[in-house]
Motif scaffolding. Structure first.
Motif, mmCIF file in Angstrom:
data_model
loop_
_atom_site.group_PDB
_atom_site.id
_atom_site.type_symbol
_atom_site.label_atom_id
_atom_site.label_comp_id
_atom_site.label_asym_id
_atom_site.label_seq_id
_atom_site.Cartn_x
_atom_site.Cartn_y
_atom_site.Cartn_z
ATOM 1 N N ALA A 253 0.850 -1.184 0.000
ATOM 2 C CA ALA A 253 0.000 0.000 0.000
ATOM 3 C C ALA A 253 0.888 1.237 0.000
ATOM 4 N N LEU B 116 3.244 2.129 -9.043
ATOM 5 C CA LEU B 116 1.814 2.288 -8.812
ATOM 6 C C LEU B 116 1.029 1.105 -9.374
ATOM 7 N N ASP B 117 1.416 0.642 -10.558
ATOM 8 C CA ASP B 117 0.744 -0.517 -11.146
ATOM 9 C C ASP B 117 0.959 -1.764 -10.301
ATOM 10 N N ARG C 260 -1.229 -1.535 -7.292
ATOM 11 C CA ARG C 260 -2.620 -1.727 -7.699
ATOM 12 C C ARG C 260 -2.894 -3.196 -8.026
ATOM 13 N N ASP C 261 -1.972 -3.844 -8.718
ATOM 14 C CA ASP C 261 -2.166 -5.247 -9.073
ATOM 15 C C ASP C 261 -2.261 -6.135 -7.842
ATOM 16 N N GLY D 232 -3.768 -5.291 -5.213
ATOM 17 C CA GLY D 232 -4.949 -4.894 -4.458
ATOM 18 C C GLY D 232 -4.669 -3.869 -3.387
ATOM 19 N N GLU E 164 -3.915 -0.265 -1.322
ATOM 20 C CA GLU E 164 -4.620 0.990 -1.134
ATOM 21 C C GLU E 164 -3.675 2.179 -1.283
ATOM 22 N N LEU E 165 -4.293 3.339 -1.480
ATOM 23 C CA LEU E 165 -3.570 4.609 -1.449
ATOM 24 C C LEU E 165 -4.075 5.398 -0.254
ATOM 25 N N THR F 251 -1.385 6.742 -16.344
ATOM 26 C CA THR F 251 -1.329 6.504 -14.904
ATOM 27 C C THR F 251 -2.059 7.609 -14.147
ATOM 28 N N LYS G 40 -5.778 7.174 -14.336
ATOM 29 C CA LYS G 40 -6.288 6.107 -13.471
ATOM 30 C C LYS G 40 -6.495 6.592 -12.041
ATOM 31 N N LEU G 41 -5.698 7.572 -11.636
ATOM 32 C CA LEU G 41 -5.791 8.095 -10.277
ATOM 33 C C LEU G 41 -6.912 9.115 -10.132
#
Length: 396
Positions: free
Chosen positions: A304, A329-330, A333-334, A336, A338-339, A365, A368-369
């Motif tokens: 995360a 970041l990918d 995200r892959d 699962g 969190e940010l 990117t 996506k955010l």
């Protein structure tokens, strides 16, 4: 004919992804390349130029030869007579430039091309060099606008993004305002001492909404709130998950809450112990990591991101935390992941409704955010706030 000058600092930002907190000095630049850093200033300059040409096709763009100009813009522009010598080269073909090169390039453009507006790609150190050149030129100096490409972009003379710089340049009608130039001592900065100094001001296009503004420091009165934010983050951490702590005093407080000595201005990776709330503890998996090191630590792992907001500017990504790259970041995200975005209520209020910003250097990117994120503002306190790509925040 409306003429825009362009100067590129080819080594600007080189130390960001390498975790070196700056790019000043050839030794630092060589170390950054050894750590796998890739020059990006030319790409960001080219993005600004593409936007400018698309919105104002008849503009004349003048630059200097080599990586400080025409190479950096990927042959989108034509240089004036090549009277400014090209810089030397270091590994990877990167231009070995100095402050004197930047000043000479600015002087050459003003003398040879009679520019109406000067664009420069770099960071705060480059802004200082441009300021020095402008002072030497006196009344002959044109207005300027920074294309953000450095590790440190705390001065107010930079556009929000490269594309925004192109938008502003295309719509420039001669109306100007003053913007501050600040910089940090990089050696002290690497040792954790943040001491920004005001060097002066530059004339920039009067488009306040399109400028990133000067970075605002954290208020001492918010110390209790910062500790509350740290408690909230620590309480939500789960064992077995790798948490990436970005730079800043707020994320440093998270490490402190876990009983860890993390770095103020670097990126660290930590894991929480299994003792549960009430017995918070953790371990540092990676300290002050570079982008390649960070990618290896999160790729294929449950992870995360814990990032703070830059006061006065609103940036969450792309300013001082370039280690958190699009591929990092990918990977998060892959898995699962969190940010977690951290900011005091005072810091959010100071934005006056403007969104949080992402400028990773990759449009996909950043898109996506885009949307809304939960911002932790205190212990058991949070709010939902809009985040968007920096390139989309300002449109003419």
């Amino acid at each position: 004919m409306f003429t825009v000058g362009l100067v590129v600092n080819p080594v600007a930002g080189l130390g960001g992804s390498a975790g070196l907190k700056g790019s000043d000095g050839t030794d630092v630049q060589r170390e950054a390349l050894a750590r796998g850093a890739r020059p990006r200033a030319g790409e960001r300059a080219a993005q600004a130029v593409r936007t400018l040409l698309a919105r104002r096709p008849g503009v004349r763009i003048a630059t200097v030869p080599g990586p400080m100009g025409v190479e950096g813009a990927h042959e989108l522009v034509r240089p004036p007579a090549p009277r400014h010598p090209e810089p030397g080269r270091i590994a990877g073909g990167v231009g070995l430039t100095t402050a004197a090169d930047t000043r000479a390039a600015v002087a050459a453009l003003v003398a040879l091309a009679d520019v109406d507006l000067l664009l420069f790609a770099g960071g705060d150190g480059t802004a200082r060099d441009v300021l020095d050149a402008v002072r030497e030129l006196g009344e002959a100096a044109p207005p300027v606008l920074g294309i953000p490409a450095g590790v440190k972009v705390y001065s107010g003379c930079f556009a929000l993004s490269p594309a925004t710089a192109g938008f502003v340049a295309a719509g420039f009608d001669g109306t100007t305002a003053e913007a501050e130039v600040v910089d940090l001592d990089e050696e002290l900065y690497r040792r954790g001492a943040v001491s920004p100094r005001l060097y002066g001001s530059l004339r920039v296009p009067a488009a306040r909404a399109a400028l990133s503004g000067r970075k605002a420091g954290s208020s001492a009165t918010a110390e209790g709130t910062v500790e509350g934010i740290a408690r909230e983050v620590a309480a939500t951490m789960r064992p077995g998950v790798r948490y990436v702590l970005g730079p800043g005093a707020t994320t440093l407080a998270v490490g402190r809450e876990l009983g860890l000595a993390t770095t103020l201005l670097g990126v660290d990776v930590v894991e929480r112990g299994g003792s549960g709330f009430g017995g918070v503890g953790g371990v540092v998996v990676g300290a002050d990591v570079s982008e390649p090191e960070l990618f290896e630590l999160v790729n294929g792992e449950r992870s995360a991101l814990v990032l703070s907001v830059i006061g006065g500017q609103g940036f969450v990504l792309g300013r001082g935390n370039q280690q958190v790259s699009p591929r990092v970041l990918d990977a998060v995200r892959d898995g699962g992941g969190e940010l977690f975005v951290l900011a005091t209520q005072q810091k959010l209020a100071a934005l006056n409704g403007r969104p949080l910003l992402a400028d990773t250097g990759d449009d996909e990117t950043d898109s996506k955010l885009s949307g809304h994120v939960r911002v932790i503002t205190g212990y058991r306190e949070s709010t939902i706030y809009r985040i968007c790509p920096a390139s989309e925040e300002f449109q003419i």
